[in-house]
Scaffold this active site. Structure first.
Site, PDB file in Angstrom:
ATOM      1  N   CYS A 119       0.844  -1.214   0.000  1.00 28.17           N
ATOM      2  CA  CYS A 119       0.000   0.000   0.000  1.00 28.17           C
ATOM      3  C   CYS A 119       0.871   1.254   0.000  1.00 28.17           C
ATOM      4  O   CYS A 119       0.525   2.254  -0.637  1.00 28.17           O
ATOM      5  CB  CYS A 119      -0.915   0.026   1.227  1.00 28.17           C
ATOM      6  N   CYS A 229      -4.678   1.887   4.979  1.00 32.79           N
ATOM      7  CA  CYS A 229      -3.647   1.829   3.944  1.00 32.79           C
ATOM      8  C   CYS A 229      -2.662   2.973   4.066  1.00 32.79           C
ATOM      9  O   CYS A 229      -1.783   3.123   3.231  1.00 32.79           O
ATOM     10  CB  CYS A 229      -4.285   1.835   2.567  1.00 32.79           C
TER      11      CYS A 229
HETATM   12  S1  SF4 Z   1      -4.840  -2.724  -1.455  1.00 33.58           S
HETATM   13 FE1  SF4 Z   1      -2.736  -2.291  -0.841  1.00 33.58          FE
HETATM   14  S2  SF4 Z   1      -1.857  -4.354  -0.535  1.00 33.58           S
HETATM   15 FE2  SF4 Z   1      -3.659  -4.646  -1.798  1.00 33.58          FE
HETATM   16  S3  SF4 Z   1      -2.856  -4.618  -3.919  1.00 33.58           S
HETATM   17 FE3  SF4 Z   1      -3.608  -2.534  -3.363  1.00 33.58          FE
HETATM   18  S4  SF4 Z   1      -1.821  -1.462  -2.716  1.00 33.58           S
HETATM   19 FE4  SF4 Z   1      -1.301  -3.647  -2.618  1.00 33.58          FE
END
Ligand code: SF4
Length: 244
Positions: A119, A229
């Site tokens: 994230c 996030c």
């Molecule tokens: S929500 Fe966060 S962990 Fe999941 S794919 Fe998107 S950026 Fe990556």
């Protein structure tokens, strides 16, 4: 920016409708105001209000590279509908490629740390780039999305980013939002019709069952306390439990 400035801005904007709130921000800040959209229902309402009033507020999206096909379709349909620009910020290859080399594509399932790092690379760093030079960050947060933030003000100071966060539809309910979308024939993500009230990255979002919490489908394998996030930390506290 000071707390007093935040309070004054909140007094000015607190009682204004969506259109008037955005118009006022546009008059005061113009391109120094940034609205971040993830093409959720709330975001589509705000996008509509910005574009139909021909405001100069920047509309920005963070393309993590892992979004649903339906979200990309809505991005395209929104461009076709309004014929306006949406700035797209993407993760930087110099951040993402070493992470993928070391951890593989789906390491977010293996630990909270891996998930947060993903994230951070795909959302938080691109957001920081998008907000460079901005004075106002507009979000689609609604207080209903968090049970304990009913007293949240429409304007907050994010002192870490030195920016005012404005939530113009803070007091709207889910039903209010749908009413606005339908009455203005605004394009929306078709996943909302399939049990997805909150839509993020495809591998980290599932549909919810009737009666489940609004955000139960986000990072469903994690404990409730870790579900954020990093986009909405304000002075060490999480602004409502909404992820972009
Ligand atoms: S929500 Fe966060 S962990 Fe999941 S794919 Fe998107 S950026 Fe990556």
């Amino acid at each position: 920016m000071t707390i007093t400035e935040t309070q004054n801005l909140n007094s000015e904007l607190a009682d204004l409708s969506l259109d008037k709130c955005l118009l006022k921000i546009d008059e005061m800040y113009g391109k120094k105001a940034v609205f971040t959209t993830s093409f959720g229902l709330e975001d589509q309402a705000i996008t509509h209000a910005i574009f139909t009033q021909n405001l100069s507020i920047r509309v920005v999206t963070l393309d993590t590279g892992r979004l649903f096909r339906e979200t990309y379709e809505l991005h395209r349909n929104t461009l076709l509908r309004y014929n306006k620009q949406i700035e797209t910020y993407f993760p930087q290859a110099s951040d993402l490629e070493p992470f993928l080399l070391k951890n593989g594509p789906d390491s977010f399932y293996s630990s909270i740390e891996q998930r947060k790092e993903c994230c951070h690379i795909r959302k938080v760093i691109p957001l920081e780039r998008a907000l460079v030079g901005a004075k106002i960050w507009i979000t689609g947060i609604r207080s209903e999305q968090s049970g304990n933030r009913s007293d949240m003000p429409k304007v907050e100071l994010d002192s870490a980013k030195n920016i005012h966060k404005v939530h113009p539809i803070l007091n709207w309910t889910w039903e209010n939002t749908w009413d606005y979308i339908r009455s203005n024939n605004i394009p929306y993500n078709t996943l909302h019709d399939k049990g997805y009230p909150s839509i993020g990255c495809a591998p980290c979002t599932r549909a919810i069952e009737p009666g489940e919490d609004f955000r139960a489908g986000r990072w469903w394998w994690e404990n409730e306390d870790t579900k954020e996030c990093g986009l909405h930390w304000v002075d060490g506290k999480l602004t409502p439990k909404k992820a972009k």
